[in-house]
Scaffold this active site. Structure first.
Site, PDB file in Angstrom:
ATOM      1  CG  ASP A 130      -1.774   1.384   1.249  1.00 15.52           C
ATOM      2  OD1 ASP A 130      -2.045   1.836   0.333  1.00 15.52           O
ATOM      3  OD2 ASP A 130      -2.410   1.373   2.618  1.00 15.52           O
ATOM      4  CG  HIS A 154      -5.317 -15.581  -6.713  1.00 13.66           C
ATOM      5  ND1 HIS A 154      -4.426 -16.023  -7.766  1.00 13.66           N
ATOM      6  CD2 HIS A 154      -6.432 -15.094  -6.793  1.00 13.66           C
ATOM      7  CE1 HIS A 154      -5.622 -16.244  -8.647  1.00 13.66           C
ATOM      8  NE2 HIS A 154      -6.633 -15.725  -8.384  1.00 13.66           N
ATOM      9  CG  ASP A 155      -7.972 -18.636  -6.844  1.00 18.36           C
ATOM     10  OD1 ASP A 155      -8.268 -17.725  -6.237  1.00 18.36           O
ATOM     11  OD2 ASP A 155      -7.704 -18.931  -8.159  1.00 18.36           O
ATOM     12  CG  ASP A 157      -5.993 -12.506 -13.762  1.00 17.30           C
ATOM     13  OD1 ASP A 157      -6.816 -13.271 -14.371  1.00 17.30           O
ATOM     14  OD2 ASP A 157      -5.372 -12.679 -12.723  1.00 17.30           O
ATOM     15  CG  ASP A 167      -6.092   2.729   0.162  1.00 17.86           C
ATOM     16  OD1 ASP A 167      -5.343   1.916   0.394  1.00 17.86           O
ATOM     17  OD2 ASP A 167      -6.727   2.857  -0.820  1.00 17.86           O
ATOM     18  CD  GLU A 222      -8.062 -20.182 -12.826  1.00 21.78           C
ATOM     19  OE1 GLU A 222      -8.032 -20.331 -11.691  1.00 21.78           O
ATOM     20  OE2 GLU A 222      -9.000 -19.694 -13.421  1.00 21.78           O
ATOM     21  CG  ASP A 242      -1.418   1.730  -3.660  1.00 21.13           C
ATOM     22  OD1 ASP A 242      -0.077   1.600  -4.037  1.00 21.13           O
ATOM     23  OD2 ASP A 242      -1.754   2.406  -2.916  1.00 21.13           O
ATOM     24  CG  ASP A 298     -10.422 -15.993 -13.914  1.00 17.40           C
ATOM     25  OD1 ASP A 298      -9.545 -16.411 -12.927  1.00 17.40           O
ATOM     26  OD2 ASP A 298     -11.572 -15.812 -13.697  1.00 17.40           O
TER      27      ASP A 298
HETATM   28  C1  GLC Z   1     -10.331 -17.952 -10.920  1.00 20.31           C
HETATM   29  C2  GLC Z   1      -9.558 -17.002 -10.017  1.00 20.31           C
HETATM   30  C3  GLC Z   1     -10.427 -16.720  -8.743  1.00 20.31           C
HETATM   31  C4  GLC Z   1     -11.707 -16.390  -9.029  1.00 20.31           C
HETATM   32  C5  GLC Z   1     -12.239 -17.151 -10.214  1.00 20.31           C
HETATM   33  C6  GLC Z   1     -13.466 -16.420 -10.650  1.00 20.31           C
HETATM   34  O1  GLC Z   1     -10.328 -19.286 -10.562  1.00 20.31           O
HETATM   35  O2  GLC Z   1      -8.108 -17.398  -9.969  1.00 20.31           O
HETATM   36  O3  GLC Z   1      -9.637 -16.063  -8.005  1.00 20.31           O
HETATM   37  O4  GLC Z   1     -12.508 -16.427  -7.869  1.00 20.31           O
HETATM   38  O5  GLC Z   1     -11.537 -17.552 -11.255  1.00 20.31           O
HETATM   39  O6  GLC Z   1     -13.068 -15.374 -11.473  1.00 20.31           O
END
Ligand code: GLC
Length: 557
Positions: A20, A331-332, A97, A24, A255, A28, A198
């Site tokens: 950040d 991140h998932d 992304d 906030d 993905e 960013d 994605d």
């Molecule tokens: C992908 C992303 C995930 C998101 C999902 C819906 O799996 O990596 O974070 O929630 O798609 O867009």
């Protein structure tokens, strides 16, 4: 012909939790710019930036409401352009992304789509006639509840495999596809270096949108088996390649939720002109809960033999045909060291390095998720109030509150193992309050272990996890053996050690790793005068593998 991304290492930045710059509490783009020297020092070639587009933020940016604008909390287009420029000056590429399986319900396309059945945008989404009390089929959303939401005015349902604020785009509509391609060209013309796409395996929904078999009597069934890898998907990817990707030198990374090796051979096969590489999910979905009604929620630890079998299947399956993305976490997914290693004080450092070594010496393009290079761990949350993730909170409501399938305590244990928020705690930059992430109140709690796990302590320490990643990255940059060598698994039945070889011309690399906290003896001839290339211990004991030891030897024939 060699491609630039084949010997590259990609660093994933999850912007809201990275740095950040304005207090906030949310990371960013200015923060990313400020930390470019750190990323450069690590030695990676590419940054994959999670979505920074304008978004109501129902799913942390995966619900895009303007594909050609920046989310105000992250900055503006001028800041983005500066980031791109500053990164390029440091020879770091930027991959964006691309979220086009679905959009936000606030995107003007969807707003128009809802206006009337004869609006030209209506068919940009997937609508089905129905009545409020009868869903069009039995599909469930990945984020709990049905995959359909009813619109009173139209008397129709729209499909959303994720949240109801994430309506599925209709890839059968040619005008919609052309609009997507136009937007992709707009970004590539700006100078970005590719896309991570994605949920791209889900684009082609089966004709007629039939029910999925539901032997477990889940309230809503998982549609993935019939949605992933639809028959038209390859055509869409080929078209996208022809119209967009083939005209640029950017990388395309799909993905691929639910995709199988054979399909991946097609997607990433060079002669097929679809994608450059894909993220497959098999090795991070090996421990489904036996009770299907609980979906992904469990606290089982994966068996090493299963993990090895899965990784090996993909190594062999794409060899010389396609290309793998290599990752332990993102991140998932929960943090690698907590899931596959050992995050106790005693073994965190050594097991984080072990996992790094095992992954980075495989064939494919390795990804490092922010903080992995420090050995950051799961959040170890103990209360529901600490969670922010929509998937996690919805699952709690459905499984614990509404259906009472498991106790709150048990669900919190599951979350502590696999909630996506484990990976989303702020980057741990130093040991000052808030870990140097923000001067304000972070949008999600900082992991309290920042006092002992942080970048400031690691960057200049030659023995740190960070330094170990640096070594692995530079090894890859120098070695065709690591980039192109054929993979050979050793002893698939060994449930404690993961050992493999890579072969390239007259050279062989022997990789050995111990996934346990016990010492093991493994003899692959490594002791006989071969060169130790890298190890996570300071000395070599030949056939002995100490707890979580990992090492690689160069064997000359
Ligand atoms: C992908 C992303 C995930 C998101 C999902 C819906 O799996 O990596 O974070 O929630 O798609 O867009």
């Amino acid at each position: 012909m060699k491609k630039w991304w084949e010997n590259a290492v990609i660093y994933q930045v999850y912007p809201s939790s990275f740095q950040d710059s304005d207090g906030d509490g949310i990371g960013d783009l200015e923060g990313v710019i400020n930390r470019l020297p750190y990323i450069e020092k690590l030695g990676v070639d590419v940054i994959w930036l999670n979505p920074v587009y304008k978004s109501p933020n129902v799913d942390n940016g995966y619900d895009v409401s303007d594909y050609e604008d920046i989310q105000p909390v992250f900055g503006d287009m001028a800041t983005f352009d500066r980031l791109l420029d500053e990164a390029h000056k440091r020879n770091i590429k930027i991959v964006m992304d691309l979220v086009v399986n679905h959009s936000s319900d606030q995107l003007d396309w969807f707003i128009s789509s809802k206006k009337s059945k004869d609006n030209p945008y209506h068919d940009y989404y997937i609508w089905k006639n129905g009545s409020p009390d009868k869903l069009p089929n039995n599909w469930g959303s990945y984020f709990s509840g049905p995959a359909w939401t009813y619109d009173d005015k139209l008397g129709q349902y729209y499909l959303h495999l994720f949240a109801k604020e994430q309506p599925e785009l209709n890839w059968r509509n040619k005008a919609m596809r052309q609009d997507v391609y136009k937007m992709m060209r707009w970004w590539l013309d700006k100078g970005i270096d590719g896309f991570r796409m994605d949920s791209i395996s889900l684009l082609d929904k089966p004709v007629g949108l039939p029910d999925v078999p539901n032997p477990d009597h889940a309230k809503y069934a998982d549609a993935q088996p019939i949605v992933a890898d639809g028959p038209q998907l390859g055509q869409y990817l080929k078209e996208m390649n022809r119209e967009v990707l083939s005209k640029y030198d950017g990388v395309s990374i799909g993905e691929m939720i639910g995709s199988k090796v054979d399909d991946a051979r097609e997607y990433t096969g060079r002669d097929n002109h679809e994608l450059d590489m894909i993220f497959q999910f098999e090795h991070v979905t090996l421990t489904p809960n036996p009770d299907k009604r609980l979906g992904k929620w469990n606290d089982e630890r994966v068996k090493l033999t299963d993990l090895k079998a899965s990784l090996s299947k993909w190594q062999y399956g794409l060899n010389k045909v396609g290309w793998n993305s290599l990752y332990w976490n993102n991140h998932d997914q929960p943090r690698a060291v907590s899931r596959f290693g050992n995050d106790s004080d005693e073994y965190r450092d050594v097991s984080a390095k072990m996992l790094a070594l095992v992954l980075h010496l495989l064939k494919g393009t390795p990804y490092i998720y922010q903080g992995e290079e420090l050995g950051m761990t799961n959040a170890h949350n103990t209360s529901l109030a600490q969670y922010r993730d929509l998937e996690t909170l919805n699952a709690y409501k459905e499984i614990v509150v509404d259906e009472k399938l498991v106790s709150p305590e048990k669900m919190l244990r599951f979350f502590a193992e696999i909630s996506r928020d484990n990976a989303r705690t702020p980057m741990q930059w130093d040991d000052s309050e808030k870990a140097g992430f923000t001067s304000g109140k972070p949008w999600i709690d900082v992991n309290p272990n920042y006092v002992k796990i942080n970048a400031q302590d690691e960057v200049d320490d030659p023995h740190s996890v960070f330094s170990f990643y640096q070594k692995l990255i530079s090894l890859r940059h120098q070695s065709d053996l690591i980039v192109y060598g054929d993979y050979e698994e050793l002893d698939p039945e060994d449930g404690q050690a993961f050992c493999y070889k890579r072969h390239y011309g007259t050279q062989t690399l022997l990789v050995m790793s111990n996934f346990t906290d016990q010492s093991l003896i493994r003899d692959y001839g490594q002791a006989s005068g071969n060169q130790l290339v890298i190890s996570n211990y300071s000395d070599d004991r030949g056939t002995m593998l100490r707890p979580y030891e990992a090492k690689a030897y160069l064997i000359q024939r």
